[in-house]
Design a protein around this motif. Sequence first.
Motif, PDB file in Angstrom:
ATOM      1  N   LEU A 185    -106.485 -23.224  -7.973  1.00 56.88           N
ATOM      2  CA  LEU A 185    -105.481 -23.620  -6.990  1.00 56.88           C
ATOM      3  C   LEU A 185    -106.119 -24.461  -5.882  1.00 56.88           C
ATOM      4  CD1 LEU A 185    -102.630 -23.467  -5.775  1.00 56.88           C
ATOM      5  CD2 LEU A 185    -103.278 -21.274  -4.741  1.00 56.88           C
ATOM      6  N   LEU A 186    -107.326 -24.078  -5.480  1.00 59.91           N
ATOM      7  CA  LEU A 186    -108.054 -24.865  -4.485  1.00 59.91           C
ATOM      8  C   LEU A 186    -108.336 -26.271  -5.012  1.00 59.91           C
ATOM      9  CD1 LEU A 186    -109.519 -24.837  -1.723  1.00 59.91           C
ATOM     10  CD2 LEU A 186    -111.565 -24.068  -2.946  1.00 59.91           C
ATOM     11  N   LEU A 187    -108.638 -26.368  -6.301  1.00 60.25           N
ATOM     12  CA  LEU A 187    -108.882 -27.672  -6.915  1.00 60.25           C
ATOM     13  C   LEU A 187    -107.617 -28.524  -6.925  1.00 60.25           C
ATOM     14  CD1 LEU A 187    -110.754 -29.595  -8.461  1.00 60.25           C
ATOM     15  CD2 LEU A 187    -110.116 -28.405 -10.569  1.00 60.25           C
TER      16      LEU A 187
ATOM     17  N   MET B 213     -99.460 -34.829   3.052  1.00 55.41           N
ATOM     18  CA  MET B 213    -100.667 -34.051   2.790  1.00 55.41           C
ATOM     19  C   MET B 213    -100.577 -32.664   3.403  1.00 55.41           C
ATOM     20  SD  MET B 213    -104.656 -35.012   3.514  1.00 55.41           S
ATOM     21  CE  MET B 213    -104.435 -35.097   5.306  1.00 55.41           C
ATOM     22  N   LEU B 214    -100.188 -32.571   4.669  1.00 54.61           N
ATOM     23  CA  LEU B 214    -100.138 -31.276   5.338  1.00 54.61           C
ATOM     24  C   LEU B 214     -99.079 -30.366   4.728  1.00 54.61           C
ATOM     25  CD1 LEU B 214    -100.523 -32.412   9.059  1.00 54.61           C
ATOM     26  CD2 LEU B 214    -102.269 -31.425   7.570  1.00 54.61           C
ATOM     27  N   ASN B 215     -97.902 -30.920   4.427  1.00 57.33           N
ATOM     28  CA  ASN B 215     -96.848 -30.100   3.833  1.00 57.33           C
ATOM     29  C   ASN B 215     -97.183 -29.678   2.409  1.00 57.33           C
ATOM     30  OD1 ASN B 215     -94.413 -29.534   5.506  1.00 57.33           O
ATOM     31  ND2 ASN B 215     -94.475 -31.722   5.855  1.00 57.33           N
ATOM     32  N   THR B 216     -97.842 -30.556   1.673  1.00 58.36           N
ATOM     33  CA  THR B 216     -98.225 -30.194   0.305  1.00 58.36           C
ATOM     34  C   THR B 216     -99.210 -29.042   0.303  1.00 58.36           C
ATOM     35  OG1 THR B 216     -97.859 -32.445  -0.515  1.00 58.36           O
ATOM     36  CG2 THR B 216     -99.299 -31.029  -1.814  1.00 58.36           C
ATOM     37  N   LEU B 217    -100.233 -29.113   1.145  1.00 54.25           N
ATOM     38  CA  LEU B 217    -101.218 -28.038   1.213  1.00 54.25           C
ATOM     39  C   LEU B 217    -100.574 -26.731   1.665  1.00 54.25           C
ATOM     40  CD1 LEU B 217    -104.266 -29.948   2.760  1.00 54.25           C
ATOM     41  CD2 LEU B 217    -103.834 -29.380   0.367  1.00 54.25           C
ATOM     42  N   GLN B 218     -99.624 -26.816   2.592  1.00 51.91           N
ATOM     43  CA  GLN B 218     -98.940 -25.604   3.038  1.00 51.91           C
ATOM     44  C   GLN B 218     -98.052 -25.030   1.927  1.00 51.91           C
ATOM     45  OE1 GLN B 218     -95.377 -25.233   3.794  1.00 51.91           O
ATOM     46  NE2 GLN B 218     -95.735 -23.081   4.330  1.00 51.91           N
ATOM     47  N   THR B 219     -97.367 -25.909   1.204  1.00 50.17           N
ATOM     48  CA  THR B 219     -96.464 -25.452   0.154  1.00 50.17           C
ATOM     49  C   THR B 219     -97.228 -24.835  -1.010  1.00 50.17           C
ATOM     50  OG1 THR B 219     -94.838 -27.152   0.748  1.00 50.17           O
ATOM     51  CG2 THR B 219     -94.651 -26.182  -1.443  1.00 50.17           C
TER      52      THR B 219
ATOM     53  N   PHE C 133    -104.604 -33.226  -4.607  1.00 47.35           N
ATOM     54  CA  PHE C 133    -103.517 -33.776  -3.800  1.00 47.35           C
ATOM     55  C   PHE C 133    -104.066 -34.429  -2.532  1.00 47.35           C
ATOM     56  CE2 PHE C 133    -100.474 -31.116  -6.207  1.00 47.35           C
ATOM     57  CZ  PHE C 133     -99.445 -32.031  -6.341  1.00 47.35           C
ATOM     58  N   SER C 134    -105.028 -33.769  -1.886  1.00 47.59           N
ATOM     59  CA  SER C 134    -105.599 -34.310  -0.658  1.00 47.59           C
ATOM     60  C   SER C 134    -106.301 -35.634  -0.921  1.00 47.59           C
ATOM     61  CB  SER C 134    -106.585 -33.303  -0.053  1.00 47.59           C
ATOM     62  OG  SER C 134    -105.937 -32.108   0.296  1.00 47.59           O
ATOM     63  N   ALA C 135    -107.017 -35.717  -2.042  1.00 49.22           N
ATOM     64  CA  ALA C 135    -107.724 -36.953  -2.374  1.00 49.22           C
ATOM     65  C   ALA C 135    -106.746 -38.104  -2.570  1.00 49.22           C
ATOM     66  CB  ALA C 135    -108.573 -36.747  -3.628  1.00 49.22           C
ATOM     67  N   VAL C 136    -105.620 -37.825  -3.236  1.00 45.82           N
ATOM     68  CA  VAL C 136    -104.613 -38.867  -3.450  1.00 45.82           C
ATOM     69  C   VAL C 136    -104.025 -39.328  -2.126  1.00 45.82           C
ATOM     70  CG1 VAL C 136    -102.361 -39.354  -4.469  1.00 45.82           C
ATOM     71  CG2 VAL C 136    -104.069 -38.082  -5.780  1.00 45.82           C
ATOM     72  N   TYR C 137    -103.671 -38.371  -1.266  1.00 45.75           N
ATOM     73  CA  TYR C 137    -103.069 -38.733   0.015  1.00 45.75           C
ATOM     74  C   TYR C 137    -104.056 -39.468   0.915  1.00 45.75           C
ATOM     75  CZ  TYR C 137     -99.108 -35.745  -1.198  1.00 45.75           C
ATOM     76  OH  TYR C 137     -98.015 -35.207  -1.811  1.00 45.75           O
TER      77      TYR C 137
END
Length: 286
Positions: free
Chosen positions: A267-269, A215-221, A274-278
Amino acid sequence: MRRSRPLRWLPLAPATVVLLLFLAGPIVYCVYIAFTDMQLTGQESTSFVGLANFRRAFADHDFLNAVVLTLVFTLVSTVLGHNLLGLSLAGLMRRASKPVRTVTGAVVICAWVVPEIVAGFLLYTFFERRGTLNALLDWLHLPTQNWLFTLPVLAVSLANVWRGTAFSMLLYSAALSDIPTEITESAEVDGATGRQRLWHITLPMIRRSIGTNLMLNTLQTLSVFGLIWAMTRGGPGNRSQTLPVFMYDQAFMKALIGYGTAVALLLLLVGALFSAVYLRLLREEV
């Protein structure tokens, strides 16, 4: 004597005001801009256009191309790169000698602390046609090419992996150190192979760390901009133009602030999905 309810919240009032002014206020204003035709130059007045910017985005081939490239960039960088390489380095460093752990950790962490724009220029000189990679390939008598032209998405993805693997390595090192040695030793005595211990013991016991890291790496990427801009500027053409680069191009290069802000909300969506899935994966199994 008990204080009244309003008085109990009084100490939080200054922090609340600051958050409303400098966080909630700009967010609300950006949402408003996304529904207008605001431009940086050449416009006398701003009009409310409703969902026109969003309809334009989904009909824009360049936007859809940016979505696909963002997903590819995120998949290669985060799911395959940061996590697999970070977990492998963490596992290897547990078995390595102290000098090897020190040197490896220092090298990987140095890549992490380098500013994004500096890392972009460093990796540009590595993948460029006359750069370090082609010099090594030429020395080995292997074919060379202009990597930033032929495989731009792969080049920027590998650059992001090089820069961000340290975070995954540190997180997984902490997670692996929390696994009781008695469990792995018992499995080894019972005849479990290394692959079986990894699949049935290690990975299940660090499942929550894997989800958190993803989750953290996906949001950063998803928000990486400086690295790609320094290496390719989204080119050649739009073959490495991810959503942050596309958003910048529309909002500041083409002066379409309203449209660019609408892309930013999309992009925020994507990040929220992704966050919801993780977060779903991070729930405890019943």
